[in-house]
Design an enzyme around this catalytic site. Structure first.
Site, mmCIF file in Angstrom:
data_model
loop_
_atom_site.group_PDB
_atom_site.id
_atom_site.type_symbol
_atom_site.label_atom_id
_atom_site.label_comp_id
_atom_site.label_asym_id
_atom_site.label_seq_id
_atom_site.Cartn_x
_atom_site.Cartn_y
_atom_site.Cartn_z
ATOM 1 N N TYR A 1 26.711 -5.728 2.783
ATOM 2 C CA TYR A 1 26.979 -5.012 1.533
ATOM 3 C C TYR A 1 25.711 -4.943 0.688
ATOM 4 C CZ TYR A 1 28.455 -4.393 -3.314
ATOM 5 O OH TYR A 1 28.558 -3.960 -4.616
ATOM 6 N N SER B 1 23.893 -3.556 -7.353
ATOM 7 C CA SER B 1 24.604 -4.833 -7.422
ATOM 8 C C SER B 1 23.626 -5.988 -7.549
ATOM 9 C CB SER B 1 25.438 -5.021 -6.150
ATOM 10 O OG SER B 1 25.933 -6.338 -6.047
#
Length: 347
Positions: free
Chosen positions: A157, A128
């Protein structure tokens, strides 16, 4: 052609990618846990609309069940894995970090071990843009580069995705498993996730509700249409596994930004959504939220060097297509082949 397992195949990117890989001639099987982070109805609808017509079977599977995962891989003689399953959502990780430990750390460790034991020739996995963390001011000139430091994640995350990259590199170094990491930059498009801003904003515009924009709407995001992502994935699969010869350490591991270096302010993004929906926005500004970063912008130079020029959908066009799809979804209509769920051909 490859024998490919796509994890998270009922997910947003996974469903598009699995269908396109099958259309390109690969033998594809998918798996998904069908968890309830957002409505399972949407996941099952993706399977029905995108995967069943492409002939892609989808098994219900928790990746932490290593024995079941390895049995699935043996049954289908998998030689390539596209690992897209994960617990998504930056803000959800603030309140529920253990969800991310289970799916993103234990689940990924299980995938790595299964690939090692089953002799998989290439593992491509989702990372990501969040790994780049919080920066002072705008992104570095030219956008974030894969060589930039990522030792200050701004959310749990992001920390799990940073850990995934380290785990993959270590496995490649010790066991020579070829791995390709994919740093996705704000993917959007039809069949997306309801928790993402572009979906919730479109819904609120339709209902005449106020949009709350964090960071006074000045946050910038490098939006990437799902069709563009799929085009890059197809090309990377066709290119084959990294050999490690291009690295000084010889490790068969590589990382790519999957983004276009076209960051857009959130306030300007809302103006495009106004145009696409035909609904004026009522805006309320709010401070930045925990875990958010002010700017994401990809430097895609390394990706372009590897696969050549790749698809680039204009944001206005992509949002207009999404709004048409959303109207049909809310009416529970079935999108026709003319809708913007396009499956690009392999490079």
């Amino acid at each position: 052609m490859a024998q490919i397992l796509v994890t998270g195949a009922a997910g947003f990117i996974g469903a598009h990618a699995a269908a396109a890989l099958a259309q390109a001639g690969h033998q594809v099987v998918g798996c998904d846990s069908f968890n309830a982070y957002y409505p399972v109805e949407l996941k099952r609808a993706r399977v029905e609309a995108l995967l069943q017509p492409a002939g892609v079977p989808v098994e219900t599977l928790d990746l932490c069940d290593g024995a079941a995962l390895q049995a699935l891989m043996r049954q289908h003689r998998i030689d390539t894995v596209l690992h897209l399953a994960a617990q998504a959502g930056v803000r959800h990780s603030v309140s529920a970090p253990l969800d991310y430990v289970q799916a993103n750390l234990l689940g990924f460790a299980s995938v790595l071990e299964a690939c090692r034991l089953q002799g998989v020739g290439h593992l491509l996995y989702a990372s990501s843009s969040s790994v780049y963390g919080r920066r002072d001011g705008d992104a570095a000139p030219g956008g974030f580069r894969e060589s930039d430091r990522i030792d200050a994640p701004a959310s749990f995350y992001a920390a799990t995705k940073q850990a995934n990259e380290a785990m993959a590199h270590a496995t490649a170094a010790v066991h020579r498993l070829p791995v390709t990491g994919l740093r996705f930059f704000t993917v959007y498009g039809p069949w997306g996730r309801p928790d993402m801003a572009y979906w919730s904003f479109a819904e609120r515009l339709r209902r005449g509700e106020t949009l709350q924009l964090y960071g006074r709407g000045e946050l910038r995001r490098d939006f990437t249409h799902v069709d563009d992502v799929v085009d890059a994935l197809l090309r990377l699969v066709a290119r084959g596994a990294p050999a490690g010869r291009h690295r000084e350490d010889g490790v068969p591991a590589e990382l790519f930004n999957i983004g276009h270096r076209h960051p857009v302010r959130v306030i300007d993004f809302v103006r495009l959504l106004e145009r696409a929906t035909g609904c004026p926005a009522r805006i309320e500004f709010a401070p930045m939220q925990a875990g958010d970063v002010p700017d994401t912008s990809a430097d895609p130079s390394r990706l372009i060097e590897a696969i050549g020029p790749w698809r680039a959908t204009p944001l206005a066009e992509g949002l207009a297509g999404f709004v048409r799809w959303l109207d049909a979804w809310r009416a529970r209509e079935t999108p026709s082949p003319a809708w913007p769920v396009r499956l690009p051909a392999a490079a």
